[in-house]
Design an enzyme around this catalytic site. Structure first.
Site, PDB file in Angstrom:
ATOM      1  N   SER A 265      -4.779  15.390   2.118  1.00  0.00           N
ATOM      2  CA  SER A 265      -5.677  16.114   2.134  1.00  0.00           C
ATOM      3  C   SER A 265      -7.197  16.564   2.131  1.00  0.00           C
ATOM      4  CB  SER A 265      -5.300  17.733   2.502  1.00  0.00           C
ATOM      5  OG  SER A 265      -5.437  18.406   0.800  1.00  0.00           O
ATOM      6  N   ASP A 266      -8.126  17.366   2.782  1.00  0.00           N
ATOM      7  CA  ASP A 266      -9.195  17.129   2.091  1.00  0.00           C
ATOM      8  C   ASP A 266      -9.087  18.562   0.885  1.00  0.00           C
ATOM      9  OD1 ASP A 266     -12.964  16.895   2.729  1.00  0.00           O
ATOM     10  OD2 ASP A 266     -11.944  17.719   1.230  1.00  0.00           O
ATOM     11  N   TRP A 267     -10.086  18.651   0.218  1.00  0.00           N
ATOM     12  CA  TRP A 267      -9.634  19.833  -1.169  1.00  0.00           C
ATOM     13  C   TRP A 267      -9.604  21.339  -0.545  1.00  0.00           C
ATOM     14  CZ3 TRP A 267      -8.949  15.186  -2.126  1.00  0.00           C
ATOM     15  CH2 TRP A 267      -8.537  14.704  -3.197  1.00  0.00           C
TER      16      TRP A 267
END
Ligand code: GLC
Length: 692
Positions: A262-264
């Protein structure tokens, strides 16, 4: 059950082996770690290692432990010899606060070079620096299509065209992974703006998704990218990191065998995300830590899904050799080198685009005895890099003033006047200096950043006024732009020369001097369309951008960038693919044979130069495609008078459109128009191709 049996077998093997080789066997000898046998495929090795892992050890791999030395950290496993996974930004070099690294030109600069080999070298150099710093997952390239000119991260993109972005991304991934780091293609998908990025739901039709927004990811996946980062936004109402549709497209339709992180902070659930196809939460363990353990225990997330998450991660790790090295680098190492400094300058140079050159204002010749360098971007505030997670700390910046003064030599009077930092007085001072100089070069810069989009396309402050005033004072006024993407140029008819050199990184001064003085032929070509007015761009209703009530309609569909300008019949200020050389080229002798196109390019000028011939296809009208789309290009360095026969072969995919009725690629039959030229707006040769 399965776990116990395998463990027993492993223990027996180890005991037997131990007796036989107690003296010589190092810890982790091949016998009890069959996955260390490098003669096997990454897939086989990953399966062997997975079989030896406990469920807790598997769970430890599918989430980070928060931001630490690196922006993402997954601890290693000493029992099984699994190295730690250290994830680090970014698309223009080692970011996240690391020092003693090379601030390479922004990806948009590299894209403007239209040079896959240079893209590969860009990826390799950044990969080597990441590895030197101890990172082994490089959070790049960013391949989101440049859909709106104000996008805050356009500087990280590879432009508005899926084919160009795909060619360059694939080459860059090859370079990164050749240095033993895992490329992470981001942000999947439809993260084409910063405003409202964590909430906006993008509504994009299936055909546009497959023909415009997926292709660069697909190209990078086919090039072997080991990881993909899913994005913050929603797609059709469902977050990208728990979207069975888009993640299914990636893994099934595109055949992606690496892992999706995932993105952060872009993970929003445990069971929906895990079952939709997310393989790793970053940076922490909110959803894929204890909650995932519980979900696996209860069967809400099948054990096989957890196994698949880990298998994907391990396979990508084996594929770049993470298990087969002893030196893992560290953050204290100075990873710069003369070679990387030279490459940074070469890319900045190759990506510099000569947009206008009236009255042969450029190159600057020996006749010029006085050069007025104007604008804070030239010296006090050089716009060399972009902002956000991709921001790279430059150890130094060769400013444009430094570069010009060094190149001009002692016999030339090179002056610096800020011009845009002291109101009218600043402009007056610049005008005075321009009046008494042979040449006036105004540097106009603006940067942009992750987290917010530009509020408008005008140059900031009083730069427009400064440029107009200087142009009125000196007919030989050249404007050099350092911008992340398109800007408006109300003064374009008042100046003799316009150069776009984007965010060129630490070596910007040497690179721009090379081009301005003609030591390098300007070989950059626009990776995006420059419109004359803001309303000329496609997504100019609130529904289309930035969206209304967190819902954004990609209503323009396929008509992104030049596709829109062509379809709407709007003349761009400077077309996609445009870029002047200091010489001139003639195109001739077009021959179309099946999917093969041949033509001749001749350098008709008095100096060597670079041509970037481009091939666009116009589909049969029934196909419902935009008027033309880029399908091939190449770069030619030609001596004066030299001719080169060029052959461009179009792959079957060049003739395909996405058939939403059957959810697959299809090839419309009929007559295709072949356009060959120096840009999307400068077609020199036309022909036809039949597909029956
Ligand atoms: C950021 C960015 C992403 C980056 C990550 C780690 O929010 O969207 O591109 O790689 O977080 O810094």
């Amino acid at each position: 059950m399965r776990r116990t049996r395998i463990r027993t077998a492993a223990v027996v093997t180890a005991v037997l082996t131990g007796i036989a080789t107690a003296v010589s066997a190092p810890a982790g000898a091949a016998s009890d770690r069959p996955w260390m046998n490098t003669a096997q495929s990454p897939d086989a090795r990953a399966h062997e290692l997975l079989a030896a892992m406990t469920v807790d050890e598997e769970l430890a791999m599918v989430h980070g432990t928060g931001v630490g030395t690196y922006v993402g950290v997954v601890p290693g496993n000493a029992r099984l010899g699994i190295p730690a996974i250290n994830l680090e930004d970014g698309p223009a070099g080692v970011a996240d606060g690391m020092t003693n690294v090379t601030a390479f030109p922004a990806p948009i600069t590299m894209a403007a070079a239209w040079d896959p080999d240079l893209a590969r070298r860009y990826g390799a150099a950044m990969g080597a620096e990441e590895r030197g710093k101890g990172a082994n997952v490089h959070l790049a390239p960013m391949v989101n299509i440049l859909r709106v000119p104000q996008g805050g991260r356009n500087w990280e993109s590879l432009g508005e065209d899926p084919y160009l972005a795909g060619r360059l991304a694939a080459a860059e991934v090859g370079g990164q992974q050749s240095e033993g780091v895992i490329a992470t293609v981001k942000h999947y998908a439809d993260n084409n703006q910063e405003n409202d990025r964590r909430n906006v739901s993008v509504q994009v039709d299936e055909r546009t998704q497959h023909e415009i927004y997926y292709p660069a990811f697909n190209a990078a996946v086919r090039a072997g990218a080991g990881a993909v980062m899913c994005s913050y936004n929603k797609i059709g109402g469902t977050y990208a990191c728990e979207n069975p549709g888009s993640l299914g497209d990636l893994k099934k339709q595109m055949g992606f065998r690496g892992w999706v992180m995932s993105d952060w902070g872009a993970t929003h659930s445990t069971v929906p995300a895990a079952t939709a196809g997310l393989d790793q939460e970053m940076p922490g363990a909110t959803y894929f830590g204890a909650p995932l353990a519980t979900a696996v225990q209860s069967g809400q997330v099948p054990r096989a899904r957890l196994d698949d998450m880990v298998l994907r991660i391990l396979r990508s790790m084996f594929a770049v050799g993470l298990f087969d090295r002893t030196d893992y680098g560290n953050p204290a190492v100075d990873v710069r080198s003369d070679a990387h400094t030279a490459l940074a300058r070469q890319i900045a140079e190759a990506g510099t685009v000569l947009l206008k050159n009236a009255h042969a204002a450029l190159p600057i010749t020996k006749a010029a005895k006085s050069i007025a360098v104007i604008g804070t971007d030239a010296k006090d505030k050089p716009q060399a890099v972009g902002g956000g997670s991709g921001h790279v700390i430059a150890s130094h910046v060769v400013t444009p003033y430094d570069g010009i003064a060094a190149r001009a030599g002692s016999g030339v009077d090179v002056t610096y006047t800020p011009g845009d930092s002291a109101g009218d007085a600043g402009i007056a001072a610049a005008v005075e200096q321009a009046k008494k100089s042979d040449v006036a070069v105004v540097f106009a810069g603006i940067t942009s950043s992750e987290g917010s989009d530009r509020t408008d396309l005008a140059l900031p402050g009083n730069l427009d006024q400064l440029i107009s005033a200087v142009a009125a004072a000196n007919p030989r006024t050249i404007v050099v732009l350092n911008t992340p993407a398109q800007v408006l140029m109300p003064w374009v008819d008042q100046v003799s020369g316009v150069v776009e050199s984007w965010l060129p990184g630490q070596e910007m001064g040497g690179a721009i001097a090379d081009v301005l003085f003609g030591d390098a032929d300007p070989s950059g070509r626009l990776p995006m369309t420059f419109g004359a007015k803001a309303v000329d761009y496609p997504a100019n209703t609130a529904e289309q951008y930035p969206g209304v009530n967190h819902v954004e309609q990609y209503a323009e569909g396929l008509n992104v960038g030049y596709r829109h300008f062509d379809r709407a019949g709007i003349a761009p200020l400077f077309p996609f693919g445009h870029g002047l050389s200091y010489t001139s080229f003639r195109y001739g002798k077009l021959a179309v044979d099946g999917h093969r196109v041949d033509f001749t390019v001749t350098n008709t000028g008095k100096r060597a130069g670079t041509a970037v011939p481009q091939l666009y296809l116009g589909f049969p009208t029934s196909a419902g495609e935009p008027p033309k789309s880029l399908k091939a290009f190449t770069r030619l360095n030609l001596k004066p008078g030299e001719s080169r026969r060029v052959t461009l072969n179009l792959p079957p995919g060049a003739f395909q459109v996405w058939d939403t009725a059957h959810h697959r690629w299809a090839t419309p039959k009929g007559t295709y128009h072949v356009y060959v030229g120096a840009s999307s707006g400068d077609v020199r040769l036309t022909g036809t191709m039949r597909v029956s």
